[in-house]
Design a protein around this motif. Structure first.
Motif: not given
Lengths: 319, 385
Positions: B230-232, B234
């Motif tokens: 999810f961080f990637l 985002l």
């Protein structure tokens, strides 16, 4: 065993190297530059931008920037572009804030999903099993932010306690018990939300492992020779079903840094996820890259630990 | 999947046809799984609503206008009648009332939900389509051609090509052209010479296998699995210009690893099966074996993971919209309706609850349908239920 560990470490180092290259490329080849993050700001004159680029080696070719960055990261000298704080110190501070969330969330997950999973496996097809199955799908499917608001409304209107942030502002002169309860209330909701997905997945997994074992011959034998209900299910079945879960201790490691971006921004919780989110908004490349790098390290470390644990625990695996 | 009756020794006539076709058997099992059936029904309704919603909310004069601002009518509760004195005739809500209420700018939430349904649908399907395509491609190559070793001259050639292309891309034309020409000459030479019976000693190490295709692809999967997904997503979505296509592509390109693993595992086991050996013995080409004989047999786990992947993609898109990185503002998505509405959570709870429940129901239906499919398509699990 030793050769396995050695090979695995070499392999993971190579993987880590490629992860660092790819994340660096993704960030730096994306359109836009960190020096242009705020083009309307009158303070950003061309000279300042030029100085900024020089200061952080942005005018060098990419591979030089890569070497500079990872040399700085490994020697702990990398600073955030936003406020010139050392990245590692900043992350450590946020990490300590996220840690209670992670610990409470993990405890909730593991203490809830085992009883649920075991019970639904033993009474397979019953009303408990079916409702637990549906409920776990429900928990997987509900968007975290929506669930957060439902819980906030519920807790705030029912119990009249504040839940946003890490603690209530201006409580310093209250009694110790009061402050403690305040902290607990603030901690409970976000860690519960962080645990929802975990409970759903883990309880399903416990159930399927348990079903697998319950179908084995030795469980039938145990039943046939007239052992008590508890002994059949908890001694003969459960112990054998626990094997894969020992290895899962390694796999929860990445969750340490994962700190949910969405939950932490809803609750204004100053943790890792929120720091990462702020870094993305400010195009603070050192922080983004460091978060990426450390979480890759944790993923690799987690799989390594779980592999080794499996070797230790399961005598059937021989290398 | 179908059950053939065993050949009886006594009868000399042709073996009887299976009693039911594959589709009938599938449907019979599917009907027994009521949760999955409910999931399918909701999914079909959602599909119809999304397509209908696209047609009534788009165009220059849409029937339901999701962007029409009626400032005097802001934050009206659901099912309330419009206040006729303040509206000019063009601003009347089409159904004579605000079915889902209005938001803080007086826009009709019902129209915005209709518009958002299409976004959720396309993001889910396109992102998973990309993931499945990449997954089948890489998994198929790794499973079928996996044992082909990559020799050192392949790596050399690849480095030449990559170096040339990147030098070309970064503006230094001359070295780029030189490298590319060298690469093409190298390729031409190795294609001409074919397999020399005895390569000279100096060139022999070039032919030595360094690694295999399978190793290479699976290591790449491992690398991709290291990223916090999810961080990637985002990060990439925040760095790229905001558009719905970027979101679909990014979600797709970060979620193909599971499919690759499934397809590879299936291909590895199918490759050893008798029907593939038979096809090879008949002289059937690789391409036909892969597309006609192996992929149809490997598709079941892919279908299941794709269905559940759609649910995940819809959730991810809603999460991105909620954080403000979604589709750019005038366009409504369920995530950004909720995100805009959260400021009025105590005054106008419908702005939170309507999109929230919509996402929940759609995602739940995909998950239930996917799990039902998994039970039905896996004969080993079938006996249990």
């Amino acid at each position: 065993m030793l050769s396995f560990i050695g090979r695995s470490i070499v392999q993971k180092m190579i993987t880590l190297f490629f992860v660092s290259v790819i994340s660096f490329l993704i960030i730096h080849l994306a359109p836009g530059e960190p020096s242009q993050v705020d083009p309307l700001n009158p303070k950003f004159t061309p000279e300042i931008v030029e100085r900024f680029r020089k200061e952080f080696h942005l005018d060098k070719p990419l591979y030089v920037q890569y070497l500079f960055f990872y040399r700085g990261l490994l020697s702990g000298r990398t600073v955030s572009w936003k406020d010139n704080q050392p990245v590692l110190a900043k992350m450590w501070e946020r990490f300590l804030n996220s840690l209670p969330l992670f610990i409470v969330g993990t405890i909730i997950t593991w203490t809830l999903s085992f009883p649920i999973g075991i019970r639904s496996a033993i009474f397979r097809g019953g009303i408990f099993d079916r409702s637990a199955t549906f409920f776990s799908y429900f928990l997987i499917s509900i968007p975290g932010f929506f669930f957060a608001y439902i819980l906030i409304i519920f807790v705030v209107t029912r119990f009249q306690v504040p839940v946003i942030g890490m603690q209530t502002f201006g409580l310093s002169d209250a009694s110790t018990v009061r402050i403690l309860m305040d902290r607990v209330w603030h901690l409970l909701l976000p860690s519960m939300l962080g645990a929802t997905g975990g409970i759903a997945i883990l309880s399903r997994y416990v159930r399927s492992q348990m079903l697998e074992v319950e179908g084995q011959d030795y469980v039938r034998t145990a039943k046939a020779k007239g052992l008590s209900w508890e002994q059949v299910h908890y001694k003969h079945a459960l112990r054998n079903a626990l094997l894969p879960f020992v290895t899962m201790f390694g796999l929860i490691l990445p969750g340490l840094i994962g700190g949910s971006v969405i939950i932490e921004s809803i609750f204004s919780w100053p943790g890792m996820g929120r720091m990462a989110y702020e870094a993305i908004l400010a195009r603070d490349y050192p922080i983004i890259l460091t978060v990426n790098f450390i979480s890759a390290v944790l993923v690799l470390l987690g799989t390594f630990i779980s592999d080794v644990l499996y070797l230790v625990v399961d005598p059937r695996i021989r290398l | 999947m179908t059950k053939f009756q065993p050949h009886s020794e006594s009868s000399s006539e042709a073996p009887p046809a299976p009693r039911r076709t594959q589709g009938q058997e599938f449907w019979r099992l599917f009907k027994k799984n009521r949760l999955a059936l409910a999931g399918l029904a909701i999914f079909l309704i959602f599909f119809i609503i999304a397509v209908a919603g696209l047609s009534v909310t788009s165009g220059t004069r849409p029937y339901f206008d999701p962007a029409l601002v009626r400032l005097p009518e802001k934050l009206r509760p659901p099912l309330s009648r419009p206040n006729l004195e303040v509206l000019i005739p063009g601003e009347m809500p089409p159904l004579g009332m605000y079915v889902f209420g209005t938001d803080d700018l007086g826009r009709d939430v019902f129209s915005r939900m209709l518009q958002g349904a299409w976004v959720s649908l396309t993001v889910g399907f396109v992102a998973v389509g990309i993931a499945v395509f990449v997954g089948i491609l890489l998994g198929g190559i790794a499973g079928y051609y996996g044992q082909t070793s990559i020799t050192i001259n392949h790596i050399f050639l690849f480095c030449l090509m990559l170096g040339g292309a990147s030098a070309f891309a970064f503006g230094s034309l001359f070295p780029g052209v030189i490298l590319l020409i060298a690469a093409i000459a190298f390729l031409y030479r190795s294609a001409r010479s074919g397999k020399p019976a005895k390569p000279s000693l100096a060139l022999a190490w070039l032919q030595k296998g360094a690694t295999s295709v399978d190793t290479l692809i699976m290591r790449f999967v491992d690398i991709m699995l290291c990223f916090p997904s999810f961080f990637l997503i985002l990060t990439v979505v925040a760095l790229l210009p905001a558009s719905i296509y970027n979101i679909m592509i990014v979600i797709g390109l970060t979620s193909w690893m599971g499919t690759t693993r499934f397809v590879r595992a299936e291909f590895l086991s199918l490759r050893e099966q008798d029907f593939v050996t038979a096809a090879k013995a008949l002289g059937v080409g690789d391409r036909r074996i892969i597309f006609r004989h192996m992929i149809p047999n490997a598709v079941a786990p892919v279908l299941v993971s794709a269905t559940i992947g759609i649910a995940g993609a819809i959730l991810t898109e809603a999460g991105l919209s909620f954080l403000g990185f979604g589709v750019p503002p005038p366009y409504a998505t369920w995530g950004n309706i909720l995100s805009d509405g959260k400021r009025f959570i105590f005054d106008a709870p419908w702005l939170t609850f309507i999109p929230g429940f919509a996402i929940l129901i759609v995602v739940l239906s995909f998950n239930l349908f996917g799990e039902g499919l998994r039970d039905i398509l896996n004969p080993k699990l079938r006996e249990r239920y």
